[in-house]
Design a protein around this motif. Structure first.
Motif, PDB file in Angstrom:
ATOM      1  N   ASN A 256      19.560 -18.767 -28.094  1.00 15.94           N
ATOM      2  CA  ASN A 256      20.762 -18.707 -28.934  1.00 15.94           C
ATOM      3  C   ASN A 256      20.477 -18.091 -30.309  1.00 15.94           C
ATOM      4  OD1 ASN A 256      19.286 -20.761 -30.036  1.00 15.94           O
ATOM      5  ND2 ASN A 256      20.918 -22.278 -30.006  1.00 15.94           N
ATOM      6  N   MET A 257      19.291 -17.515 -30.448  1.00 14.54           N
ATOM      7  CA  MET A 257      18.906 -16.866 -31.698  1.00 14.54           C
ATOM      8  C   MET A 257      18.571 -15.410 -31.441  1.00 14.54           C
ATOM      9  SD  MET A 257      16.384 -19.903 -33.007  1.00 14.54           S
ATOM     10  CE  MET A 257      16.009 -19.155 -34.586  1.00 14.54           C
ATOM     11  N   ASP A 258      18.673 -14.590 -32.490  1.00 14.11           N
ATOM     12  CA  ASP A 258      18.306 -13.180 -32.394  1.00 14.11           C
ATOM     13  C   ASP A 258      16.987 -12.879 -33.087  1.00 14.11           C
ATOM     14  OD1 ASP A 258      21.749 -12.451 -33.004  1.00 14.11           O
ATOM     15  OD2 ASP A 258      20.702 -12.541 -31.086  1.00 14.11           O
ATOM     16  N   LYS A 259      16.670 -13.717 -34.049  1.00 15.92           N
ATOM     17  CA  LYS A 259      15.509 -13.423 -34.883  1.00 15.92           C
ATOM     18  C   LYS A 259      14.935 -14.728 -35.404  1.00 15.92           C
ATOM     19  CE  LYS A 259      14.420 -10.878 -39.164  1.00 15.92           C
ATOM     20  NZ  LYS A 259      14.987  -9.985 -40.216  1.00 15.92           N
ATOM     21  N   ARG A 260      13.604 -14.730 -35.506  1.00 11.97           N
ATOM     22  CA  ARG A 260      12.949 -15.880 -36.118  1.00 11.97           C
ATOM     23  C   ARG A 260      11.710 -15.381 -36.840  1.00 11.97           C
ATOM     24  NH1 ARG A 260      10.555 -21.450 -33.766  1.00 11.97           N
ATOM     25  NH2 ARG A 260      10.902 -22.665 -35.661  1.00 11.97           N
ATOM     26  N   GLN A 261      11.511 -15.897 -38.035  1.00 12.32           N
ATOM     27  CA  GLN A 261      10.368 -15.440 -38.830  1.00 12.32           C
ATOM     28  C   GLN A 261       9.370 -16.552 -39.045  1.00 12.32           C
ATOM     29  OE1 GLN A 261      12.808 -13.589 -42.113  1.00 12.32           O
ATOM     30  NE2 GLN A 261      11.313 -11.953 -41.863  1.00 12.32           N
ATOM     31  N   GLY A 262       8.103 -16.146 -39.013  1.00 10.10           N
ATOM     32  CA  GLY A 262       7.043 -17.068 -39.359  1.00 10.10           C
ATOM     33  C   GLY A 262       6.206 -16.443 -40.451  1.00 10.10           C
ATOM     34  N   GLN A 263       4.999 -16.889 -40.552  1.00  7.19           N
ATOM     35  CA  GLN A 263       4.114 -16.319 -41.559  1.00  7.19           C
ATOM     36  C   GLN A 263       3.566 -14.998 -41.047  1.00  7.19           C
ATOM     37  OE1 GLN A 263       0.724 -18.772 -42.481  1.00  7.19           O
ATOM     38  NE2 GLN A 263       0.445 -17.846 -44.478  1.00  7.19           N
ATOM     39  N   ARG A 264       3.993 -13.898 -41.620  1.00  9.47           N
ATOM     40  CA  ARG A 264       3.602 -12.534 -41.243  1.00  9.47           C
ATOM     41  C   ARG A 264       4.093 -12.111 -39.872  1.00  9.47           C
ATOM     42  NH1 ARG A 264      -1.044 -10.246 -40.320  1.00  9.47           N
ATOM     43  NH2 ARG A 264      -2.233 -12.134 -39.893  1.00  9.47           N
ATOM     44  N   VAL A 265       4.743 -12.957 -39.148  1.00  9.89           N
ATOM     45  CA  VAL A 265       5.248 -12.589 -37.822  1.00  9.89           C
ATOM     46  C   VAL A 265       6.747 -12.804 -37.744  1.00  9.89           C
ATOM     47  CG1 VAL A 265       3.072 -13.005 -36.607  1.00  9.89           C
ATOM     48  CG2 VAL A 265       4.725 -14.869 -36.869  1.00  9.89           C
ATOM     49  N   THR A 266       7.375 -11.940 -36.960  1.00  9.74           N
ATOM     50  CA  THR A 266       8.806 -12.029 -36.706  1.00  9.74           C
ATOM     51  C   THR A 266       9.023 -11.760 -35.231  1.00  9.74           C
ATOM     52  OG1 THR A 266       9.337 -11.194 -38.912  1.00  9.74           O
ATOM     53  CG2 THR A 266      11.089 -11.096 -37.251  1.00  9.74           C
ATOM     54  N   VAL A 267       9.833 -12.572 -34.602  1.00 13.17           N
ATOM     55  CA  VAL A 267      10.195 -12.328 -33.215  1.00 13.17           C
ATOM     56  C   VAL A 267      11.670 -11.954 -33.172  1.00 13.17           C
ATOM     57  CG1 VAL A 267      10.537 -14.803 -32.812  1.00 13.17           C
ATOM     58  CG2 VAL A 267      10.272 -13.270 -30.875  1.00 13.17           C
TER      59      VAL A 267
ATOM     60  N   LYS B  54      17.619  -7.623 -22.576  1.00 11.09           N
ATOM     61  CA  LYS B  54      16.528  -8.503 -22.149  1.00 11.09           C
ATOM     62  C   LYS B  54      15.195  -8.023 -22.699  1.00 11.09           C
ATOM     63  CE  LYS B  54      18.965  -9.782 -17.952  1.00 11.09           C
ATOM     64  NZ  LYS B  54      19.066  -9.495 -16.507  1.00 11.09           N
ATOM     65  N   HIS B  55      15.145  -7.953 -24.001  1.00 14.33           N
ATOM     66  CA  HIS B  55      13.977  -7.427 -24.674  1.00 14.33           C
ATOM     67  C   HIS B  55      13.550  -8.358 -25.794  1.00 14.33           C
ATOM     68  CE1 HIS B  55      11.759  -4.727 -27.436  1.00 14.33           C
ATOM     69  NE2 HIS B  55      11.318  -4.200 -26.310  1.00 14.33           N
ATOM     70  N   LEU B  56      12.254  -8.514 -25.904  1.00 16.33           N
ATOM     71  CA  LEU B  56      11.649  -9.392 -26.896  1.00 16.33           C
ATOM     72  C   LEU B  56      10.581  -8.584 -27.624  1.00 16.33           C
ATOM     73  CD1 LEU B  56      11.674 -12.579 -27.439  1.00 16.33           C
ATOM     74  CD2 LEU B  56       9.715 -12.654 -25.922  1.00 16.33           C
ATOM     75  N   SER B  57      10.476  -8.769 -28.926  1.00 16.72           N
ATOM     76  CA  SER B  57       9.414  -8.086 -29.642  1.00 16.72           C
ATOM     77  C   SER B  57       8.761  -9.016 -30.655  1.00 16.72           C
ATOM     78  CB  SER B  57       9.935  -6.837 -30.353  1.00 16.72           C
ATOM     79  OG  SER B  57      10.797  -7.191 -31.413  1.00 16.72           O
TER      80      SER B  57
END
Lengths: 113, 115
Positions: free
Chosen positions: A53-64, A71-74
């Motif tokens: 249910n999300m499009d984007k999530r950020q962590g420390q130096r990483v983003t998904v 149907k694509h993930l990066s």
């Protein structure tokens, strides 16, 4: 069916560059995705996750980023460091009750100093 | 930080022999898993275990495989009669509770070599 795959088997970057690792999945019922990092001789290490249910999530130096339409993930790694060199797997939870993970084939990230 | 541990790190066995791979999951976790990774290939799910019973298993997990949680800390994978194609890295993983998120934490693996 359940199928997770990766476009690029090896990605070579220079230290300080931003890296993007891609993953395609085929199960539209998957509700949860994880990126794992695997260094030589070690088990997969959790990096970051994202729910469907999300499009984007950020962590420390990483983003998904998740694009459910195609149907694509990066996985984006900012300011890549030599310590980031590893194999990166995406994994999906296909929505079954006990949350088994279906892994992709892996992308090797090589970071040159 | 708590982590999943596995022993041995490397097991060499002859075809037809029985092997037991051992894992100690993170102590407050409730779900346990075994995966395997043939050299150069992706990680494949074998089995999940919850509440002292198998909750799901893959096609790979045939009658030659079994899992057990003999006490409050260990989680084992037994292969009764090993085949050459069982050679792989075997990873144990554990997860907390369903409501705490489905991320699984992996051990360092046991490399099984069948000769």
């Amino acid at each position: 069916g359940e199928s997770v795959g990766l476009h690029l088997p090896t990605l070579s970057v220079q230290e300080g560059d931003n890296s993007i690792i891609n993953c395609a999945y085929s199960n539209s019922a998957s509700d949860y995705f994880i990126w794992y990092k695997q260094e030589s001789g070690k088990g997969p290490q959790f990096i970051i996750d994202i729910r469907s249910n999300m499009d984007k999530r950020q962590g420390q130096r990483v983003t998904v980023l998740l694009n459910k339409t195609v149907k694509h993930l990066s996985l984006q790694i900012a300011a890549t460091q030599p310590g980031d060199s590893a194999v990166y797997f995406c994994a999906e939870n296909p929505g079954t009750g006990f949350q088994k993970l279906v892994f992709g084939t892996g992308t090797r990230l090589l970071v040159s100093p | 930080e708590p982590e999943v541990t596995q022993t041995p790190s490397h097991q060499v066995t002859q075809m037809g022999q029985e092997v037991i791979l051992r894992c100690v999951p993170i102590s407050n976790h409730l779900y346990f898993y075994w995966y395997r990774q043939i050299l150069g290939q992706k990680v494949e799910f074998l089995v999940s275990f919850y509440n002292n019973e198998i909750s799901e298993k893959s096609e790979i997990f045939d009658d030659q495989f079994s899992v057990e949680r003999p006490d409050g800390s260990n989680f084992t994978l037994k292969i009764r009669s090993t085949k050459l194609e069982d050679s792989a890295m075997y990873f144990c993983a554990s997860r907390k509770h369903r409501t705490d998120g489905p991320e699984q934490y992996f051990g360092p693996g046991t490399r099984l070599t069948v000769t």
